[in-house]
Design a protein around this motif. Structure first.
Motif, PDB file in Angstrom:
ATOM      1  N   GLY A 413     -27.004  -3.145  14.332  1.00 67.44           N
ATOM      2  CA  GLY A 413     -26.431  -3.921  15.427  1.00 67.44           C
ATOM      3  C   GLY A 413     -25.838  -5.253  15.020  1.00 67.44           C
ATOM      4  N   SER A 414     -25.833  -5.582  13.736  1.00 63.18           N
ATOM      5  CA  SER A 414     -25.263  -6.858  13.308  1.00 63.18           C
ATOM      6  C   SER A 414     -23.778  -6.709  13.001  1.00 63.18           C
ATOM      7  N   THR A 415     -23.048  -7.816  13.133  1.00 62.94           N
ATOM      8  CA  THR A 415     -21.603  -7.812  12.912  1.00 62.94           C
ATOM      9  C   THR A 415     -21.277  -8.095  11.455  1.00 62.94           C
ATOM     10  N   ILE A 416     -20.312  -7.344  10.929  1.00 66.09           N
ATOM     11  CA  ILE A 416     -19.783  -7.636   9.603  1.00 66.09           C
ATOM     12  C   ILE A 416     -18.266  -7.798   9.705  1.00 66.09           C
ATOM     13  N   ILE A 417     -17.715  -8.629   8.832  1.00 63.49           N
ATOM     14  CA  ILE A 417     -16.274  -8.850   8.765  1.00 63.49           C
ATOM     15  C   ILE A 417     -15.761  -8.150   7.521  1.00 63.49           C
ATOM     16  N   LYS A 418     -14.769  -7.296   7.695  1.00 64.58           N
ATOM     17  CA  LYS A 418     -14.237  -6.539   6.565  1.00 64.58           C
ATOM     18  C   LYS A 418     -12.722  -6.690   6.510  1.00 64.58           C
ATOM     19  N   PRO A 419     -12.211  -7.491   5.574  1.00 62.73           N
ATOM     20  CA  PRO A 419     -10.753  -7.623   5.427  1.00 62.73           C
ATOM     21  C   PRO A 419     -10.118  -6.277   5.084  1.00 62.73           C
ATOM     22  N   LEU A 420      -8.894  -6.069   5.531  1.00 64.35           N
ATOM     23  CA  LEU A 420      -8.199  -4.811   5.269  1.00 64.35           C
ATOM     24  C   LEU A 420      -8.115  -4.522   3.776  1.00 64.35           C
ATOM     25  N   ASP A 421      -7.936  -5.552   2.964  1.00 63.23           N
ATOM     26  CA  ASP A 421      -7.798  -5.364   1.518  1.00 63.23           C
ATOM     27  C   ASP A 421      -8.977  -4.634   0.901  1.00 63.23           C
ATOM     28  N   LYS A 422     -10.176  -4.776   1.507  1.00 63.62           N
ATOM     29  CA  LYS A 422     -11.370  -4.149   0.940  1.00 63.62           C
ATOM     30  C   LYS A 422     -11.368  -2.624   1.088  1.00 63.62           C
ATOM     31  N   TYR A 423     -10.505  -2.096   1.953  1.00 66.94           N
ATOM     32  CA  TYR A 423     -10.448  -0.649   2.155  1.00 66.94           C
ATOM     33  C   TYR A 423      -9.667   0.060   1.045  1.00 66.94           C
ATOM     34  N   GLN A 424      -8.825  -0.693   0.345  1.00 69.28           N
ATOM     35  CA  GLN A 424      -8.028  -0.140  -0.746  1.00 69.28           C
ATOM     36  C   GLN A 424      -7.291   1.128  -0.314  1.00 69.28           C
ATOM     37  N   LEU A 425      -6.501   0.981   0.750  1.00 73.44           N
ATOM     38  CA  LEU A 425      -5.712   2.111   1.253  1.00 73.44           C
ATOM     39  C   LEU A 425      -4.666   2.536   0.226  1.00 73.44           C
ATOM     40  N   ARG A 426      -4.351   3.813   0.220  1.00 74.16           N
ATOM     41  CA  ARG A 426      -3.263   4.302  -0.629  1.00 74.16           C
ATOM     42  C   ARG A 426      -1.955   3.619  -0.225  1.00 74.16           C
ATOM     43  N   ALA A 427      -1.071   3.472  -1.172  1.00 76.11           N
ATOM     44  CA  ALA A 427       0.203   2.793  -0.912  1.00 76.11           C
ATOM     45  C   ALA A 427       1.004   3.492   0.172  1.00 76.11           C
ATOM     46  N   ASP A 428       0.843   4.828   0.289  1.00 78.46           N
ATOM     47  CA  ASP A 428       1.620   5.576   1.272  1.00 78.46           C
ATOM     48  C   ASP A 428       0.886   5.731   2.606  1.00 78.46           C
ATOM     49  N   LYS A 429      -0.289   5.105   2.725  1.00 78.62           N
ATOM     50  CA  LYS A 429      -1.087   5.233   3.944  1.00 78.62           C
ATOM     51  C   LYS A 429      -0.716   4.142   4.934  1.00 78.62           C
ATOM     52  N   LYS A 430      -0.291   4.529   6.132  1.00 77.01           N
ATOM     53  CA  LYS A 430       0.055   3.571   7.170  1.00 77.01           C
ATOM     54  C   LYS A 430      -1.220   3.008   7.814  1.00 77.01           C
ATOM     55  N   ILE A 431      -1.242   1.684   8.033  1.00 74.84           N
ATOM     56  CA  ILE A 431      -2.428   1.043   8.606  1.00 74.84           C
ATOM     57  C   ILE A 431      -2.712   1.599  10.002  1.00 74.84           C
ATOM     58  N   TYR A 432      -1.663   1.803  10.784  1.00 77.76           N
ATOM     59  CA  TYR A 432      -1.828   2.307  12.156  1.00 77.76           C
ATOM     60  C   TYR A 432      -2.484   3.685  12.140  1.00 77.76           C
ATOM     61  N   GLU A 433      -2.052   4.539  11.216  1.00 77.43           N
ATOM     62  CA  GLU A 433      -2.629   5.878  11.114  1.00 77.43           C
ATOM     63  C   GLU A 433      -4.086   5.797  10.656  1.00 77.43           C
ATOM     64  N   ALA A 434      -4.343   4.892   9.708  1.00 73.85           N
ATOM     65  CA  ALA A 434      -5.704   4.730   9.203  1.00 73.85           C
ATOM     66  C   ALA A 434      -6.664   4.251  10.292  1.00 73.85           C
ATOM     67  N   LEU A 435      -6.132   3.472  11.229  1.00 77.13           N
ATOM     68  CA  LEU A 435      -6.960   2.983  12.330  1.00 77.13           C
ATOM     69  C   LEU A 435      -7.436   4.134  13.197  1.00 77.13           C
ATOM     70  N   PHE A 436      -6.539   5.076  13.478  1.00 79.83           N
ATOM     71  CA  PHE A 436      -6.872   6.129  14.439  1.00 79.83           C
ATOM     72  C   PHE A 436      -7.424   7.406  13.796  1.00 79.83           C
ATOM     73  N   ASP A 437      -7.351   7.507  12.472  1.00 81.21           N
ATOM     74  CA  ASP A 437      -7.979   8.688  11.859  1.00 81.21           C
ATOM     75  C   ASP A 437      -9.390   8.379  11.366  1.00 81.21           C
ATOM     76  N   GLY A 438      -9.865   7.154  11.646  1.00 80.44           N
ATOM     77  CA  GLY A 438     -11.237   6.796  11.315  1.00 80.44           C
ATOM     78  C   GLY A 438     -11.424   6.135   9.970  1.00 80.44           C
ATOM     79  N   THR A 439     -10.362   6.016   9.194  1.00 79.51           N
ATOM     80  CA  THR A 439     -10.481   5.416   7.866  1.00 79.51           C
ATOM     81  C   THR A 439     -10.970   3.977   7.931  1.00 79.51           C
ATOM     82  N   LEU A 440     -10.510   3.231   8.931  1.00 79.49           N
ATOM     83  CA  LEU A 440     -10.811   1.803   9.030  1.00 79.49           C
ATOM     84  C   LEU A 440     -12.084   1.506   9.816  1.00 79.49           C
TER      85      LEU A 440
END
Length: 461
Positions: A413-440
């Motif tokens: 139940g505690s809050t954590i802050i996770k910058p997008l950079d820490k996810y190390q998304l593939r160069a061809d991965k769209k952030i919007y798509e990653a948000l809704f497919d559960g990656t983020l």
């Protein structure tokens, strides 16, 4: 400019979490990066997360530091520790803020047991361009010790600071930074080396501007007779249909019925103090203060005879000579008045922190306002930190990756802050798509089985 903010044991924050405005290695949109003292700072940061993820709590933590520095512990603070673990009741909560003030990189922090309202420790130091930490002072209320660091050089200034510091070691309720700035104007004139402490006080009071949707705000110097047409043009260009503004007087009785009595009295008191100073200085300026609620907007003015006048703004739309007051405008239009100050205020070096930026705004309007700010940020040293649910900001690819962070809850139940950079998304991965497919991991988690049961039970009744 804000560099970093860290908090622990406060509301939904358990272990230390940090928000950083330090720019990454991304080359894109580098023209809106602020560079100073070997630092590269972002001018914008958007915090995304599901409802209840702790976004607003981060803003509340910043506001808490500001409140404590201004006047001491605010109302209701004693239950603000991380209550999901009762062992944290007597554990010190810790706050640390790193920022630029007078071209110096400074770090100020304190720890306090919130349940008992007891400050434990306090520290202030400069970080030199080479990375060395140069202490201004440290205070331990637990050990009753006040130490002056190597920052100050003048013996008389050090002796003066030491005398105030030693007097403060038993004060569990007030920060030393607050104490040293109470009615000490002459001291800063007599000992200029100590004026950095006054500059830091002004930074917290004037430069760090925090806004919640429900706030009644004081300030807004951008709204004046000379700016009315420009404001109308901005609102019209943003598609509100507003074509003109005018200022009209409002009876005091009406205003008293609209805003809290305590705030009204505070404004009048502040006006009278400002007027006394104006008279003493021989200035001909007439002081004014503006107050804004969601659907109210008032300008308080005082003349040389201490007569107070209150005015408000009315809006003309396509029909000429037909004016409406703010309460008759849409919530979105009222919300936009908050944001005009941020977009078009002339002064630099302000940090605007806005909770629920997209409240009452059309998604396209939120995107447009952020885009305008980022364009203007290229020529201004102003920062904007927002919490938002507006996923279009990700779809339209407006933000750099290091301008995006996500907030989420752990299984405890505690809050954590996770910058997008820490996810190390593939160069061809769209952030919007990653948000809704559960990656983020930033979407609400639904209990589909339980929701289906509720629906089935409802159908049977």
């Amino acid at each position: 400019m804000l560099i970093k903010f860290a908090v622990s044991n406060f509301l939904s924050f358990d272990e230390k979490q940090e928000l950083s405005l330090v720019a990454g290695k991304i080359r894109r949109d580098s023209n809106r990066i602020y560079t100073c003292r070997r630092l590269r700072l972002l001018k914008g940061e958007a915090l995304f997360g599901a409802n209840g993820s702790g976004k607003s709590n981060l803003i509340k933590a910043l506001r808490f530091v500001q409140d404590v520095q201004r006047e001491g512990f605010p109302r209701g603070f004693s239950n603000s520790y991380y209550r999901l673990n009762e062992d944290r009741r007597y554990t010190p909560s810790e706050f640390e803020i790193e920022f630029l003030c007078n071209d110096k990189r400074l770090c100020f922090g304190f720890s306090a047991v919130l349940y008992t309202g007891s400050i434990q420790k306090e520290w202030l130091y400069e970080i030199t361009p080479s990375g060395l930490k140069k202490s201004l002072y440290e205070r331990s209320v637990i050990d009753e010790i006040f130490t002056i660091g190597e920052y100050f050089k003048g013996k008389e200034a050090i002796d003066k600071l030491k005398s105030y510091g030693e007097d403060s070691v038993n004060d569990h309720e007030m920060l030393f930074l607050t104490i040293i700035n109470k009615s000490k104007g002459k001291m800063f004139l007599d000992y200029p080396e100590l004026s950095i402490l006054n500059a830091i006080d002004e930074w917290f009071k004037r430069k760090l501007i925090i806004s919640f949707p429900e706030d009644m705000l004081k300030g807004y110097p951008y709204f004046s007779d000379s700016n009315l047409q420009e404001i109308a043009d901005i609102l019209n260009a943003l598609g509100t249909g507003i074509s003109n503004l005018r200022i009209v007087k409002v009876p005091k009785e009406v205003v008293k019925s609209k805003i809290p009595e305590e705030l009204y009295n505070d404004i009048i008191s502040d006006l009278e103090k400002m007027n006394a100073k104006v008279k003493k200085d021989g200035s001909k300026n007439e002081p004014s203060i503006m107050a804004r609620a969601i659907k109210e907007f008032y300008t308080f003015e005082i003349d040389e005879n201490d007569n107070v006048t209150i005015k408000t703004i009315e809006f003309e739309h396509e029909a000429k000579n037909v004016f409406f007051n703010l309460s008759e405008e849409s919530d979105g239009t009222a919300r936009m008045l908050d944001l005009i100050e941020i977009l078009f205020r002339i002064s630099n070096n302000s940090i605007y922190v806005i909770d629920e930026m997209d409240r009452c705004l059309h998604p396209a309007m939120t995107t447009k306002i952020i885009k305008l700010f980022l364009q203007m940020a290229e020529n201004r040293n102003t920062q904007l930190i927002i919490t938002t649910h507006e996923s279009r900001l990700l779809k339209d690819d407006l933000l750099r990756n290091d301008e995006i962070s996500f907030m989420m809850k752990t299984s405890a139940g505690s809050t954590i802050i996770k910058p997008l950079d820490k996810y190390q998304l593939r160069a061809d991965k769209k952030i919007y798509e990653a948000l809704f497919d559960g990656t983020l991991e930033a979407l609400p988690i639904f209990n589909e089985d339980r929701l289906l049961q509720i629906v089935e039970q409802n159908l049977k009744t």
